[in-house]
Scaffold this active site. Structure first.
Site, PDB file in Angstrom:
ATOM      1  N   TYR A  99      -7.116  12.091   9.092  1.00 48.39           N
ATOM      2  CA  TYR A  99      -7.044  13.567   9.112  1.00 48.39           C
ATOM      3  C   TYR A  99      -5.599  14.021   9.284  1.00 48.39           C
ATOM      4  CZ  TYR A  99     -12.045  13.086   9.721  1.00 48.39           C
ATOM      5  OH  TYR A  99     -13.353  12.740   9.534  1.00 48.39           O
ATOM      6  N   ALA A 122       0.835  -1.211   0.000  1.00 43.96           N
ATOM      7  CA  ALA A 122       0.000   0.000   0.000  1.00 43.96           C
ATOM      8  C   ALA A 122       0.867   1.257   0.000  1.00 43.96           C
ATOM      9  CB  ALA A 122      -0.919   0.007   1.229  1.00 43.96           C
ATOM     10  N   SER A 172       0.220   4.545  -2.777  1.00 46.90           N
ATOM     11  CA  SER A 172      -0.759   5.600  -3.100  1.00 46.90           C
ATOM     12  C   SER A 172      -2.070   5.370  -2.360  1.00 46.90           C
ATOM     13  CB  SER A 172      -1.051   5.593  -4.603  1.00 46.90           C
ATOM     14  OG  SER A 172       0.137   5.746  -5.335  1.00 46.90           O
ATOM     15  N   GLU A 216       4.180  18.580   3.416  1.00 48.45           N
ATOM     16  CA  GLU A 216       5.184  17.758   2.732  1.00 48.45           C
ATOM     17  C   GLU A 216       5.276  18.134   1.253  1.00 48.45           C
ATOM     18  OE1 GLU A 216       4.412  13.508   2.759  1.00 48.45           O
ATOM     19  OE2 GLU A 216       6.339  13.085   1.813  1.00 48.45           O
TER      20      GLU A 216
HETATM   21  C1  LIG Z   1      13.220   7.229  -1.745  1.00 51.53           C
HETATM   22  C2  LIG Z   1      11.837   7.147  -1.178  1.00 51.53           C
HETATM   23  C3  LIG Z   1      11.572   7.667   0.084  1.00 51.53           C
HETATM   24  C4  LIG Z   1      10.298   7.544   0.648  1.00 51.53           C
HETATM   25  N1  LIG Z   1      10.080   7.988   1.938  1.00 51.53           N
HETATM   26  C5  LIG Z   1       8.902   7.666   2.542  1.00 51.53           C
HETATM   27  C6  LIG Z   1       8.715   7.934   3.933  1.00 51.53           C
HETATM   28  O1  LIG Z   1       9.582   8.497   4.618  1.00 51.53           O
HETATM   29  N2  LIG Z   1       7.545   7.530   4.519  1.00 51.53           N
HETATM   30  C7  LIG Z   1       6.560   6.906   3.807  1.00 51.53           C
HETATM   31  O2  LIG Z   1       5.535   6.562   4.398  1.00 51.53           O
HETATM   32  N3  LIG Z   1       6.700   6.671   2.475  1.00 51.53           N
HETATM   33  C8  LIG Z   1       7.851   7.019   1.837  1.00 51.53           C
HETATM   34  N4  LIG Z   1       8.012   6.759   0.491  1.00 51.53           N
HETATM   35  C9  LIG Z   1       6.923   6.118  -0.239  1.00 51.53           C
HETATM   36  C10 LIG Z   1       6.250   6.991  -1.295  1.00 51.53           C
HETATM   37  O3  LIG Z   1       5.421   7.930  -0.660  1.00 51.53           O
HETATM   38  C11 LIG Z   1       5.515   6.045  -2.223  1.00 51.53           C
HETATM   39  O4  LIG Z   1       6.496   5.385  -3.022  1.00 51.53           O
HETATM   40  C12 LIG Z   1       4.516   6.743  -3.103  1.00 51.53           C
HETATM   41  O5  LIG Z   1       3.443   7.243  -2.357  1.00 51.53           O
HETATM   42  C13 LIG Z   1       3.951   5.829  -4.192  1.00 51.53           C
HETATM   43  O6  LIG Z   1       3.510   4.612  -3.669  1.00 51.53           O
HETATM   44  P1  LIG Z   1       4.018   3.236  -4.320  1.00 51.53           P
HETATM   45  O7  LIG Z   1       5.487   3.324  -4.495  1.00 51.53           O
HETATM   46  O8  LIG Z   1       3.472   2.117  -3.534  1.00 51.53           O
HETATM   47  O9  LIG Z   1       3.389   3.207  -5.757  1.00 51.53           O
HETATM   48  P2  LIG Z   1       1.937   2.634  -6.147  1.00 51.53           P
HETATM   49  O10 LIG Z   1       0.899   3.223  -5.279  1.00 51.53           O
HETATM   50  O11 LIG Z   1       2.019   1.163  -6.227  1.00 51.53           O
HETATM   51  O12 LIG Z   1       1.770   3.219  -7.612  1.00 51.53           O
HETATM   52  C14 LIG Z   1       2.361   2.611  -8.776  1.00 51.53           C
HETATM   53  C15 LIG Z   1       1.935   3.433  -9.990  1.00 51.53           C
HETATM   54  O13 LIG Z   1       0.496   3.383 -10.118  1.00 51.53           O
HETATM   55  C16 LIG Z   1      -0.019   4.700 -10.149  1.00 51.53           C
HETATM   56  N5  LIG Z   1      -1.322   4.759  -9.487  1.00 51.53           N
HETATM   57  C17 LIG Z   1      -1.663   4.296  -8.260  1.00 51.53           C
HETATM   58  N6  LIG Z   1      -2.929   4.611  -7.974  1.00 51.53           N
HETATM   59  C18 LIG Z   1      -3.415   5.283  -9.047  1.00 51.53           C
HETATM   60  C19 LIG Z   1      -4.652   5.885  -9.365  1.00 51.53           C
HETATM   61  N7  LIG Z   1      -5.676   5.876  -8.503  1.00 51.53           N
HETATM   62  N8  LIG Z   1      -4.781   6.495 -10.559  1.00 51.53           N
HETATM   63  C20 LIG Z   1      -3.739   6.541 -11.426  1.00 51.53           C
HETATM   64  N9  LIG Z   1      -2.533   6.000 -11.187  1.00 51.53           N
HETATM   65  C21 LIG Z   1      -2.376   5.381 -10.014  1.00 51.53           C
HETATM   66  C22 LIG Z   1       0.999   5.538  -9.420  1.00 51.53           C
HETATM   67  O14 LIG Z   1       0.894   6.915  -9.750  1.00 51.53           O
HETATM   68  C23 LIG Z   1       2.293   4.917  -9.901  1.00 51.53           C
HETATM   69  O15 LIG Z   1       2.636   5.416 -11.148  1.00 51.53           O
HETATM   70  C24 LIG Z   1       9.258   6.926  -0.101  1.00 51.53           C
HETATM   71  C25 LIG Z   1       9.516   6.462  -1.399  1.00 51.53           C
HETATM   72  C26 LIG Z   1      10.783   6.547  -1.925  1.00 51.53           C
HETATM   73  C27 LIG Z   1      11.010   5.979  -3.293  1.00 51.53           C
END
Ligand SMILES: Cc1cc2nc3c(=O)[nH]c(=O)nc-3n(C[C@H](O)[C@H](O)[C@H](O)COP(=O)(O)OP(=O)(O)OC[C@H]3O[C@@H](n4cnc5c(N)ncnc54)[C@H](O)[C@@H]3O)c2cc1C
Length: 357
Positions: free
Chosen positions: A211, A108, A110, A220
């Site tokens: 919230y 999980a 996005s 952020e």
């Molecule tokens: C270097 C790094 C540091 C990070 N630091 C933190 C941190 O400190 N704390 C933390 O909690 N998280 C952190 N993250 C996580 C980051 O917030 C997530 O990688 C990001 O939110 C995307 O989630 P995911 O990688 O699971 O991609 P996914 O949610 O799996 O998405 C994969 C693709 O599908 C697309 N997609 C998904 N849903 C939809 C939709 N409804 N409509 C259209 N397209 C969609 C996305 O845009 C993306 O292109 C970090 C990530 C990185 C790479």
């Protein structure tokens, strides 16, 4: 920081003394109240710091410090009890405790409401099971502001936040992740196994964590827009300087219209990024609901900053591809922007809803 950036990037880690030195200079508590050791400033002071951090030569250092001051400690300040602020915010401002924010999980990202880490109520607290991934400062953090599910209910309703401490039984850092950019930043994968977290570590109200997440995202995303704006101006300076110094076919390459026009476009990109970001920042700092403007600023600046780095590499030719100039690093670091803190696609979804679609 700048003279050490190469070394820290090569090592894949920057030392904790960066936090202690920044604390001595007052930088970790710019916006926080003096009663917790802060400087008593406001969001705009943090904004200046974050824009300037773009010049430190390492996106990883900026990310580690940014996670501490920008996403992990603000919820403690906004939603914590006085006792929690004494235990976590004050030492974080002093650089004694390093903070991380743990929301993303292997299944999980996005879809924040889809997290699975469970916190089951027991006498005096919760028993937590699950895992988190991609957590900035995840390896070094003393405490992690962690999203958990406190009910089996689907969607947003059962989300809560617990402050998880690294000494807790059942807490472990399962992996330090290797990655394309932000190399000096420790991105961690965390595991929680039958970990007891006492009631006093519940942050905000039970089942009202969504919230907190939404409030935190605005700041952020603004910080990411500010960082990228700073980077776009730095890259523009680098490109201009190189175009003046480098000659080909008997004249400085900046005299070729193709290069001059590219640099003109880069100047517009940086200026537009700053304008859209400062507008969102102004509205946010004045306390308005600025979701639309913040979302636009985040969306516009992240992809543009990567493009700015790519254009700078092109202007510099082979030199741009070499590590020595730091531009290839900027490109690798800036590629995270359209992914982290909510992807570009998610920003467009939010904007679509804001526009009534
Ligand atoms: C270097 C790094 C540091 C990070 N630091 C933190 C941190 O400190 N704390 C933390 O909690 N998280 C952190 N993250 C996580 C980051 O917030 C997530 O990688 C990001 O939110 C995307 O989630 P995911 O990688 O699971 O991609 P996914 O949610 O799996 O998405 C994969 C693709 O599908 C697309 N997609 C998904 N849903 C939809 C939709 N409804 N409509 C259209 N397209 C969609 C996305 O845009 C993306 O292109 C970090 C990530 C990185 C790479």
């Amino acid at each position: 920081m700048r003279p050490h950036a190469d070394e820290w990037e090569d090592e894949g880690f920057f030392p904790n003394t960066v936090f202690t030195r920044m604390a001595e200079l007052g930088y970790l508590g710019l916006k926080y109240p003096e009663e917790y050791g802060g400087q008593g400033g406001d969001y705009l002071h943090d904004a200046v710091l974050v824009e300037e951090m773009a010049g430190c030569g390492s996106g990883g250092v900026a990310a580690g410090v940014g996670a501490h001051i920008g996403i992990a400690t603000p919820p403690v300040w906004k939603f914590g009890t006085d006792e929690q602020k004494e235990r976590f915010l004050a030492p974080a401002i002093r650089g004694e405790k390093i903070a991380a924010l743990g929301i993303t999980e292997p299944d999980a990202g996005s879809d924040v409401a889809g997290i699975k880490t469970s916190a089951t109520r027991v006498d005096g607290g919760y028993v937590v099971n699950g895992s988190k991934t991609f957590i900035t400062n995840g390896v070094r953090a003393d405490f992690v502001v962690t999203a958990v599910k406190t009910t089996q209910e689907g969607g947003h309703r059962g989300l809560s936040f617990l402050i998880v401490e690294k000494e807790m039984d059942g807490f472990s850092v399962s992996k330090k992740l290797d990655k394309m950019g932000w190399r000096a930043s420790d991105t961690g994968e965390l595991a929680f196994q039958d970990m007891f977290v006492p009631d006093e570590n519940l942050l905000g109200e039970e089942n009202k964590g969504f919230y907190l997440i939404m409030a935190n995202f605005q700041w952020e995303r603004l910080l990411m827009a500010l960082g990228s704006t700073g980077s776009m101006f730095n890259l523009l300076d680098t490109a201009i300087q190189y175009a003046k110094e480098r000659s080909a076919f008997g004249r400085p390459i900046g005299n070729f219209q193709a290069i001059r026009h590219k640099i003109a476009e880069m100047a517009v990109r940086a200026e537009a990024g700053r304008a859209i970001t400062y507008n969102a920042l102004r509205l946010f700092a004045e306390g308005h609901d600025a979701i639309k403007q913040v979302t636009m600023a985040k969306l516009q600046t992240q992809r543009d900053a990567f493009r700015q780095a790519d254009d700078t590499i092109q202007i510099m030719g082979g030199a741009g591809y070499m590590k020595e100039y730091g531009v290839e690093r900027a490109a690798r670091d800036l590629r995270l922007g359209p992914i982290g803190g909510g992807t570009d696609e998610i920003m467009k979804e939010i904007l679509g809803r804001q526009l009534g679609l």
